[in-house]
Write a protein that holds these residues in place. Structure first.
Motif, PDB file in Angstrom:
ATOM      1  N   UNK A   1       0.828  -1.209   0.000  1.00  0.00           N
ATOM      2  CA  UNK A   1       0.000   0.000   0.000  1.00  0.00           C
ATOM      3  C   UNK A   1       0.860   1.255   0.000  1.00  0.00           C
ATOM      4  N   UNK A   2       2.003   1.172   0.654  1.00  0.00           N
ATOM      5  CA  UNK A   2       2.889   2.334   0.741  1.00  0.00           C
ATOM      6  C   UNK A   2       4.299   1.909   0.328  1.00  0.00           C
ATOM      7  N   UNK A   3       4.828   2.554  -0.688  1.00  0.00           N
ATOM      8  CA  UNK A   3       6.182   2.249  -1.154  1.00  0.00           C
ATOM      9  C   UNK A   3       7.060   3.454  -0.847  1.00  0.00           C
ATOM     10  N   UNK A   4       8.060   3.240   0.014  1.00  0.00           N
ATOM     11  CA  UNK A   4       8.922   4.346   0.453  1.00  0.00           C
ATOM     12  C   UNK A   4      10.279   4.250  -0.245  1.00  0.00           C
ATOM     13  N   UNK A   5      10.846   5.399  -0.583  1.00  0.00           N
ATOM     14  CA  UNK A   5      12.147   5.393  -1.281  1.00  0.00           C
ATOM     15  C   UNK A   5      13.302   5.154  -0.299  1.00  0.00           C
ATOM     16  N   UNK A   6      14.076   4.112  -0.580  1.00  0.00           N
ATOM     17  CA  UNK A   6      15.176   3.724   0.290  1.00  0.00           C
ATOM     18  C   UNK A   6      16.183   4.860   0.463  1.00  0.00           C
ATOM     19  N   UNK A   7      16.452   5.598  -0.609  1.00  0.00           N
ATOM     20  CA  UNK A   7      17.455   6.651  -0.564  1.00  0.00           C
ATOM     21  C   UNK A   7      17.109   7.690   0.503  1.00  0.00           C
ATOM     22  N   UNK A   8      15.846   8.069   0.562  1.00  0.00           N
ATOM     23  CA  UNK A   8      15.407   9.086   1.509  1.00  0.00           C
ATOM     24  C   UNK A   8      15.540   8.584   2.947  1.00  0.00           C
TER      25      UNK A   8
END
Lengths: 389, 389
Positions: A72-79
């Protein structure tokens, strides 16, 4: 494909309300594939909270995961790596990212699988992230298959039958010349037969990387893939467990063949294995102990006079469990063996008794059932003549 | 196949003298395959001591493991389970067996991999078995490849070229009809091209389960497998990473094609990627930091005016690392990326810069090198014309 007799004794674990946390990749972990429904071949973070599924992936995976996964929520690893570095220093990695996530999403405690990486487990504890081991399955519900999942396994088994149709065609076409089997002018080998089977399966949307095509004494090692020339009048075990590329689910079936003329001893062996399988399938029912299914096989073999012995250089007789769960892994949760394990409604299991006697040969017969409140539902079907003249 | 930019930062770990302990299966663990050189698809125990390798396997695996593996001592699981039950009670499992083994063989402390199962780790500690995490690689020597291993990887790459020869034949034979590519009277799809490639590889002794054959914008997601019709005048990335069935080692190569006429922008993109790869390969040398190899790629791209950006719905430009180790895993120890990691003599690495711009397309060029004290030794070779009329 048969599974060892003894593995983790307990599969019945109460569902935990703690949010799950995973750090693995989908090559290794069917749990991760079950959770996110997307293939990612490097380790990544995923967790659940309040009925929603979260993941942290790199730029390389971001678009594809966002577009095609169940998250449901995909977060950017870099951030998040940046945030972890700001808080914990330049050496921050997955543990520090998880600590940041736990803080941000106010998770007080995660549950993790028993095979969660030990180093990460200890590091997270050091960082104050509380973890509880699942002490069994991370997702106990993975053992219970939906109708959609049963359909996927059925498709996997259809791919198996595609393989058997090809194998039977080749065995019929093969010529017996003394101790040799010739096909298209050359000796018929395990490799050639396997190749034909696996190409046919690939053409229909499956991947079968290492089907077992083993004849004679080779087949008495149930996990031996089989190599070299196949011979007439010998039992040939063909165990196919292809993955359906589209869904990731597996099929798993075994049939035993013989090209030429079977001896009475071979006939009795095959008839007994089949009788044991039918006796086992009759016992399959929700709430029944899988031990009793295994027991039905053992009883059939014992009554027919087949003994199991363990010697210095190997074992003979009935030397593996009766069955195992099947789904996103070939050896999925669920088992039919000598250890108690009550069959759950909706579980999908293989039923695959086998007998192995070097000199005489090996025979295994494997089908797949889904556990119901009544008779087992068959998810595989391939009636056949095992003796091919 | 490209790897994420950021993973575990440190690979350089001093070799530990403690005896290694493993509990996993070879589907999951290249370490286990490296240690025992035999495939076992259920978790099992293995450990080293005094230069000898020990394993504990069930009756199902015993004969095959004894006959074909690198283990010096193969112990029967049934016997050791009995011993563990006698000492610890009926619920004894792998942990208790290991505790018995530690006592019998007088091992005071094992080293285990960082991804050792957490539950087993804690249980062993409770049983008084001392464990030290590898804190890096369990077998640092796995990163350094022998000549035999280099030969195995070379064979894997030969299988890749078998795939490219087939792909080129099909692309040459395909007909352009408006926006479509036709082959043998039907639209040429990623699936059909992948099937032809993988069958050719299988025929030669390799398994390629999920080669990337992705055209147009699909190729801008570097891990997208590719699906549906391929189109003329679009870049098509073909990334093949087959496993050599006989040895378990992988090949890994990428080539980018175009059927029809390339635009100037496409030509510049491909020329720049190739220039970046050559610049990177020139930097490969034992003792040099892999960061500098990655830096050579970045510098080439920057100089040519290609920017890397990370937006809300994905990234564009150079969005993955430059390379990774290759061996018994597609992503083996060793890496070429923005994080410091000195290249070791004998290491085998992919060098695979790529650029991805939705609208224009993606291009990646991947070869495999072995690190020497001088110029990198090429372990892959496939010169080709990427523009096929």
């Amino acid at each position: 494909m048969p599974r060892n007799r003894q593995l983790n004794p307990s599969l019945t674990v109460p569902k935990s309300p703690l949010p799950p946390l995973l750090y693995t990749d989908t090559l290794i972990s069917p749990d991760m594939l079950y959770f996110g429904r997307v293939e990612v071949h490097d380790p990544f973070i995923a967790f659940g909270m309040g009925g929603r599924k979260y993941t942290v992936v790199s730029a390389l995976e971001f678009g594809r995961v966002k577009r095609t996964s169940d998250f449901d929520v995909v977060l950017p690893r870099e951030k998040w790596l940046e945030a972890a570095r700001a808080r914990y220093g330049a050496k921050a990695g997955p543990a520090e990212i998880i600590a940041c996530l736990a803080k941000e999403y106010r998770v007080r405690r995660f549950r993790v699988s028993d095979d969660f990486p030990a180093a990460l487990f200890l590091k997270l504890r050091d960082l104050g992230v509380k973890l509880a081991l699942a002490n069994g399955l991370l997702f106990p519900e993975r053992e219970i298959k939906t109708d959609r999942e049963a359909g996927c396994v059925r498709e996997g088994n259809r791919l198996c039958t595609v393989g058997y149709v090809v194998a039977e065609k080749i065995l019929r076409a093969a010529r017996i010349k003394g101790r040799s089997l010739l096909w298209q002018g050359k000796p018929l080998t395990s490799e050639r037969l396997r190749f034909a089977i696996e190409v046919a399966i690939k053409e229909q949307g499956g991947n079968s990387g290492d089907a077992i095509v083993a004849g004679g004494d080779q087949a008495c090692d149930p996990h031996e893939r089989g190599t070299g020339p196949l011979h007439p009048h010998e039992l040939i075990i063909i165990d196919i467990f292809p993955r359906v590329v589209k869904t990731g689910y597996f099929g798993d079936m075994t049939r035993t063949y013989l090209k030429g003329t079977a001896s009475d001893a071979q006939k009795k062996l095959c008839a007994t294995v089949r009788a044991a399988q039918l006796a086992a399938i009759r016992k399959v029912r929700a709430g029944v102990d899988g031990k009793d299914v295994h027991g039905a096989v053992v009883a059939t073999f014992t009554k027919a006079g087949y003994k199991t012995t363990h010697g210095k250089n190997g074992s003979r007789g009935f030397i593996h469990g009766t069955g195992h769960g099947l789904g996103l892994a070939v050896h999925d949760p669920g088992r039919l063996g000598p250890v108690s394990a009550v069959m759950k409604l909706g579980a999908i299991l293989t039923v695959e008794p086998g007998l192995y006697y070097p000199g005489l040969g090996g025979c295994r017969w494997e089908d797949v059932v889904q556990v119901t409140a009544g008779r087992a539902k068959m998810l595989s079907r391939h009636p056949y003549d095992w003796e091919i003249r």
